[in-house]
Motif scaffolding. Structure first.
Motif, PDB file in Angstrom:
ATOM      1  N   TRP A   1     -44.780-119.791  16.044  1.00 32.31           N
ATOM      2  CA  TRP A   1     -45.156-118.963  14.903  1.00 32.31           C
ATOM      3  C   TRP A   1     -46.556-119.271  14.404  1.00 32.31           C
ATOM      4  O   TRP A   1     -46.934-120.431  14.250  1.00 32.31           O
TER       5      TRP A   1
ATOM      6  N   ARG B   1     -43.654-111.442  18.595  1.00 33.05           N
ATOM      7  CA  ARG B   1     -42.914-110.868  17.478  1.00 33.05           C
ATOM      8  C   ARG B   1     -43.817-110.834  16.247  1.00 33.05           C
ATOM      9  O   ARG B   1     -44.622-111.748  16.045  1.00 33.05           O
TER      10      ARG B   1
ATOM     11  N   GLU C   1     -43.552-110.276  12.047  1.00 30.52           N
ATOM     12  CA  GLU C   1     -42.629-110.147  10.929  1.00 30.52           C
ATOM     13  C   GLU C   1     -43.386-110.160   9.600  1.00 30.52           C
ATOM     14  O   GLU C   1     -44.441-110.785   9.478  1.00 30.52           O
TER      15      GLU C   1
ATOM     16  N   TYR D   1     -37.501-114.808   3.400  1.00 32.41           N
ATOM     17  CA  TYR D   1     -36.946-113.797   4.284  1.00 32.41           C
ATOM     18  C   TYR D   1     -38.061-113.005   4.971  1.00 32.41           C
ATOM     19  O   TYR D   1     -39.028-112.577   4.334  1.00 32.41           O
ATOM     20  N   PHE D   2     -37.895-112.817   6.282  1.00 32.77           N
ATOM     21  CA  PHE D   2     -38.866-112.076   7.082  1.00 32.77           C
ATOM     22  C   PHE D   2     -38.128-111.023   7.913  1.00 32.77           C
ATOM     23  O   PHE D   2     -36.995-111.241   8.341  1.00 32.77           O
ATOM     24  N   GLU D   3     -38.794-109.902   8.137  1.00 32.00           N
ATOM     25  CA  GLU D   3     -38.195-108.854   8.969  1.00 32.00           C
ATOM     26  C   GLU D   3     -39.206-108.324   9.972  1.00 32.00           C
ATOM     27  O   GLU D   3     -40.395-108.194   9.667  1.00 32.00           O
ATOM     28  N   ASP D   4     -38.716-107.984  11.147  1.00 33.78           N
ATOM     29  CA  ASP D   4     -39.569-107.505  12.237  1.00 33.78           C
ATOM     30  C   ASP D   4     -40.198-106.154  11.896  1.00 33.78           C
ATOM     31  O   ASP D   4     -39.507-105.220  11.484  1.00 33.78           O
TER      32      ASP D   4
ATOM     33  N   TYR E   1     -45.114-114.458  16.271  1.00 29.87           N
ATOM     34  CA  TYR E   1     -44.632-115.418  17.268  1.00 29.87           C
ATOM     35  C   TYR E   1     -45.360-115.180  18.586  1.00 29.87           C
ATOM     36  O   TYR E   1     -45.287-114.091  19.162  1.00 29.87           O
TER      37      TYR E   1
ATOM     38  N   SER F   1     -41.461-122.086  12.175  1.00 32.61           N
ATOM     39  CA  SER F   1     -42.203-121.341  11.141  1.00 32.61           C
ATOM     40  C   SER F   1     -42.017-121.993   9.780  1.00 32.61           C
ATOM     41  O   SER F   1     -41.815-121.333   8.772  1.00 32.61           O
TER      42      SER F   1
ATOM     43  N   PRO G   1     -37.278-120.717   6.414  1.00 30.59           N
ATOM     44  CA  PRO G   1     -37.494-119.351   6.893  1.00 30.59           C
ATOM     45  C   PRO G   1     -36.204-118.723   7.418  1.00 30.59           C
ATOM     46  O   PRO G   1     -35.401-119.389   8.071  1.00 30.59           O
TER      47      PRO G   1
ATOM     48  N   HIS H   1     -35.137-115.276   9.499  1.00 28.12           N
ATOM     49  CA  HIS H   1     -35.707-114.154  10.247  1.00 28.12           C
ATOM     50  C   HIS H   1     -34.720-113.005  10.395  1.00 28.12           C
ATOM     51  O   HIS H   1     -33.528-113.210  10.646  1.00 28.12           O
ATOM     52  N   ASN H   2     -35.243-111.777  10.218  1.00 28.41           N
ATOM     53  CA  ASN H   2     -34.472-110.550  10.378  1.00 28.41           C
ATOM     54  C   ASN H   2     -33.211-110.532   9.518  1.00 28.41           C
ATOM     55  O   ASN H   2     -32.160-110.052   9.942  1.00 28.41           O
TER      56      ASN H   2
END
Length: 249
Positions: free
Chosen positions: A55, A78, A80, A95-98, A113, A170, A200, A202-203
């Motif tokens: 990351w 990736r 995010e 919170y992370f989203e693609d 990433y 990350s 972290p 992810h998604n």
């Protein structure tokens, strides 16, 4: 008459050459670049950006399409975006989203990433240069967390970044004065002086906390983007409707 015509042709040629030359803009990914002088201009942007395996944080003053992201960082990379927080100083979830399908938007902080070996990535792309702030802010349990894009070298006692050794996870940890954060990267600031343990996620789904949207707006059918800016209707990408996140592909 011929001399005047020849002189005019030479001057025109020199002007066109100068115009073509000025179209190239080099962005420093270490010290940063004052891009206000180029704001709104379409230019052939050049930038060298070092990427670690795992990351990395990115924030650019120009857009990059999904195809360009794949070209420079690999098809397996990736991308995010920061969508919210929960918890307290003992365990603060990030919170992370693609959003790779949407591409990179200028002056927006992301985590990316990178699957290649650590290397200097050469970015050359025609894009519109945009000056402006790069930050996303969310609040929870009395804490306000901001992911900031760095337009120059940043340092301080209470800023957090991803160290190379933590790239795989990350994990954001305190940077400190000596390390600092280079331009085109991102760092976190927190209201308050306490050390925060960031975790972290992810998604994650339905975790968005848009502090710019009022309780009244959340109760109706108004549509917002991930930054809390109202939209005319639901569209491709991440939409916030009645306080909930809806992803449209």
């Amino acid at each position: 008459m011929m001399k005047k015509f020849t002189l005019a042709a030479v001057l025109l040629s020199m002007s066109l050459f100068a115009s073509a030359q000025s179209k190239y803009v080099t962005i420093s990914s270490i010290n940063g670049t004052n891009v206000e002088q180029y704001d709104g201009q379409v230019a052939d942007v050049k930038m060298n950006r070092y990427m670690f395996t795992g990351w990395n944080t990115v924030s650019f003053p120009f857009d990059l399409s999904t195809d360009k992201i794949n070209e420079f960082f690999g098809n397996d990379c990736r991308l995010e975006i920061f969508t919210g927080i929960s918890g307290d100083s003992n365990a603060m979830n990030l919170y992370f989203e693609d959003v790779k399908s949407e591409g990179i938007k200028a002056n927006t902080p992301y985590i990316l990433y990178f699957t290649g070996e650590p290397q200097n990535v050469r970015i050359i792309a025609e894009s519109t240069i945009k000056a402006g702030q790069s930050k996303l802010t969310f609040s929870s349990n009395g804490y306000t967390v901001t992911l900031n894009g760095a337009d120059k070298i940043m340092s301080g006692d209470n800023i957090y970044g991803i160290f190379a050794k933590d790239n795989a996870d990350s994990k954001f940890a305190k940077i400190g004065e000596a390390t600092g954060c280079y331009a085109t990267r991102c760092y976190i600031t927190v209201d308050g002086d306490k050390d925060v343990n960031f975790i972290p996620v992810h998604n994650a789904k339905n975790t968005t906390a848009i502090d710019k949207i009022s309780a009244e707006d959340k109760a109706n059918d108004k549509v917002y983007d991930i930054n809390g800016i109202q939209k005319k209707s639901v569209s491709k990408g991440i939409n916030i409707v009645k306080g909930k996140k809806i992803a449209v592909k």
